[in-house]
Design a protein around this motif. Structure first.
Motif, mmCIF file in Angstrom:
data_model
loop_
_atom_site.group_PDB
_atom_site.id
_atom_site.type_symbol
_atom_site.label_atom_id
_atom_site.label_comp_id
_atom_site.label_asym_id
_atom_site.label_seq_id
_atom_site.Cartn_x
_atom_site.Cartn_y
_atom_site.Cartn_z
ATOM 1 N N ARG A 114 -4.410 5.598 -4.313
ATOM 2 C CA ARG A 114 -4.056 5.790 -2.903
ATOM 3 C C ARG A 114 -5.179 5.291 -2.000
ATOM 4 O O ARG A 114 -4.927 4.573 -1.026
ATOM 5 C CB ARG A 114 -3.775 7.272 -2.638
ATOM 6 N N HIS A 115 -6.408 5.666 -2.305
ATOM 7 C CA HIS A 115 -7.536 5.195 -1.503
ATOM 8 C C HIS A 115 -7.622 3.675 -1.530
ATOM 9 O O HIS A 115 -7.761 3.025 -0.486
ATOM 10 C CB HIS A 115 -8.839 5.792 -2.021
ATOM 11 N N SER B 85 0.912 3.766 -3.380
ATOM 12 C CA SER B 85 -0.130 4.747 -3.038
ATOM 13 C C SER B 85 0.033 6.075 -3.752
ATOM 14 O O SER B 85 -0.854 6.929 -3.663
ATOM 15 C CB SER B 85 -0.140 4.986 -1.529
ATOM 16 N N SER B 86 1.151 6.292 -4.446
ATOM 17 C CA SER B 86 1.355 7.574 -5.123
ATOM 18 C C SER B 86 1.025 7.513 -6.613
ATOM 19 O O SER B 86 1.354 8.434 -7.356
ATOM 20 C CB SER B 86 2.806 8.037 -4.945
ATOM 21 N N ALA C 64 0.834 -1.209 0.000
ATOM 22 C CA ALA C 64 0.000 0.000 0.000
ATOM 23 C C ALA C 64 0.863 1.251 0.000
ATOM 24 O O ALA C 64 0.612 2.199 -0.754
ATOM 25 C CB ALA C 64 -0.932 -0.016 1.208
ATOM 26 N N HIS C 65 1.890 1.278 0.837
ATOM 27 C CA HIS C 65 2.765 2.442 0.883
ATOM 28 C C HIS C 65 3.590 2.578 -0.397
ATOM 29 O O HIS C 65 3.921 3.688 -0.805
ATOM 30 C CB HIS C 65 3.689 2.356 2.097
ATOM 31 N N ASP D 139 -5.030 -2.176 2.917
ATOM 32 C CA ASP D 139 -4.253 -2.128 4.157
ATOM 33 C C ASP D 139 -5.166 -2.278 5.369
ATOM 34 O O ASP D 139 -4.885 -3.067 6.286
ATOM 35 C CB ASP D 139 -3.497 -0.801 4.214
ATOM 36 N N CYS E 291 -5.347 1.394 -2.261
ATOM 37 C CA CYS E 291 -4.219 0.755 -1.576
ATOM 38 C C CYS E 291 -4.468 0.679 -0.077
ATOM 39 O O CYS E 291 -4.257 -0.371 0.551
ATOM 40 C CB CYS E 291 -2.936 1.530 -1.862
ATOM 41 N N PHE E 292 -4.941 1.780 0.493
ATOM 42 C CA PHE E 292 -5.144 1.779 1.939
ATOM 43 C C PHE E 292 -6.438 1.069 2.334
ATOM 44 O O PHE E 292 -6.567 0.631 3.482
ATOM 45 C CB PHE E 292 -5.058 3.200 2.486
#
Length: 374
Positions: A112-113, A105-106, A101-102, A119, A115-116
């Motif tokens: 980004r949403h 995420s870019s 996710a990190h 997570d 990916c998290f």
């Protein structure tokens, strides 16, 4: 001679607000990075690099422990070991998912949403893994076969749904058309950051406190016989202390809020939060292994054997539900209207009045260029 050109890094005023981290001023990656750029950033010092490696490397540590223990524990035939297998699988999944996710995420706001979202889902599965082993090995002797013991794992599965849904909602982004026909990213995280933070804290604190009710009772309230006091108690204390330190770092954003810009690359709270969480999981694993071994004889006589549906089946069911919740929230990002002229000039003007974007003493150090296209 061959040379490798690493992706350029940006300041907080050069990226959309959805990418902002509290009191982190420099070291942001491009908000439309390619997958290759994201992978290259693993070997470039950004404000996410340490976040990635502090969860990627421990993934292999827990996987190595799982493989090593598989030679001494009969996961295939011995039902007593199934809760521990569920726990170890969840302990491998959550740091790996977090590191991914990190890493990616870019790539965009939506990426980004999403990916998290994954997570958060992985963390909720880890809470279920903890609940499964706590029901099997950590429960005090006097609570064995009580209604609370029998329904403990079922409630934990329900808690994973609450955890994932509430944490995903806390960052759900929705485009909003203002009176000037500009489109900007709006979400609980942007419009009400304090409320979003509270929702996320509740989403993860509630399952943790529920899972640890048996342990807290053993450590702090139980006395006399039936408390299962043994050599694991000091290790459990270490895990609990690190868990509370992890929560403290997540809530307070220390030390970077005391000196914005000084801990952008190394030493900010999210990195410390990752490290404390991993060390806490290590102590939790050690304590569970000891409890599983020391209490084997007593539990085999007084407690029913763990069932498939109460262990591996529960994990599979929760996994399906979490993936469904993540899919629904992810689809919501694409159901909203999106015009081709989506740009962030409006945000650039908004940053002028945003006191949180850059602290006053750094405004002379950081120029405010045009915000990058998303």
């Amino acid at each position: 001679m061959l040379s490798l050109k690493l992706p350029r890094l940006f300041s907080i005023n050069q990226v959309p607000k959805v990418f902002h981290e509290h009191s982190i001023i420099f070291g942001y990656r491009h908000p439309r990075s390619t997958a290759t750029d994201c992978l290259f950033s693993l070997f470039q010092l950004t404000n996410e690099t340490v976040n990635i490696w502090t969860h990627f490397l421990p993934t292999w540590y827990f996987l190595w422990n799982l493989l090593a223990l598989s030679y001494t524990l009969d996961f295939w035939n011995e039902a007593y070991t199934w809760p521990f297998l569920v726990y170890m699988l969840s302990s491998c999944i959550y740091p790996f998912t977090s590191s991914c996710a990190h890493t990616f995420s870019s790539m965009s706001t939506r990426a980004r949403h999403i990916c998290f979202f994954f997570d958060y889902g992985a963390l909720s599965l880890y809470s279920l893994g903890s609940a499964t082993v706590y029901a099997a090995y950590i429960m005090p002797d006097r609570w064995i076969n009580t209604p609370f013991h029998k329904w403990f794992t079922t409630i934990a599965v329900f808690n994973t749904i609450i955890c994932t849904a509430l944490s995903c909602y806390s960052r759900l982004g929705m485009p909003f058309i203002n009176y000037n026909r500009s489109i900007v990213e709006r979400s609980p995280e942007l419009d009400h950051p304090n409320l979003s933070k509270v929702l996320r804290i509740v989403a993860f604190a509630y399952p943790y406190f529920f899972d640890n009710i048996p342990l807290f009772y053993r450590l702090f309230l139980c006395s006399g016989e039936g408390c299962a006091h043994n050599e694991t108690v000091p290790i459990h204390y270490r895990h609990v202390a690190l868990a509370f330190l992890t929560c403290f770092l997540f809530v307070t954003h220390l030390p970077e809020r005391l000196a914005p810009g000084r801990f952008d690359y190394i030493g900010h709270s999210h990195q410390l939060f990752h490290i404390c969480a991993i060390i806490g999981t290590h102590f939790q694993m050690e304590a569970i292994i000891m409890d599983m071994t020391l209490r084997h004889s007593w539990l085999s006589l007084h407690a029913p054997l763990p069932s498939f549906m109460g262990t591996i089946g529960a994990l599979g069911f929760a996994l399906v539900l979490n993936l469904l919740i993540i899919a629904l929230f992810s689809l919501a990002l694409y159901w909203t209207p999106k015009l081709p002229e989506l740009r962030y000039e409006y945000l650039n003007e908004k940053f002028k009045a945003d006191e949180d974007a850059t602290p006053r003493f750094l405004t002379r150090l950081v120029k405010r260029p045009r915000v990058l296209k998303e």
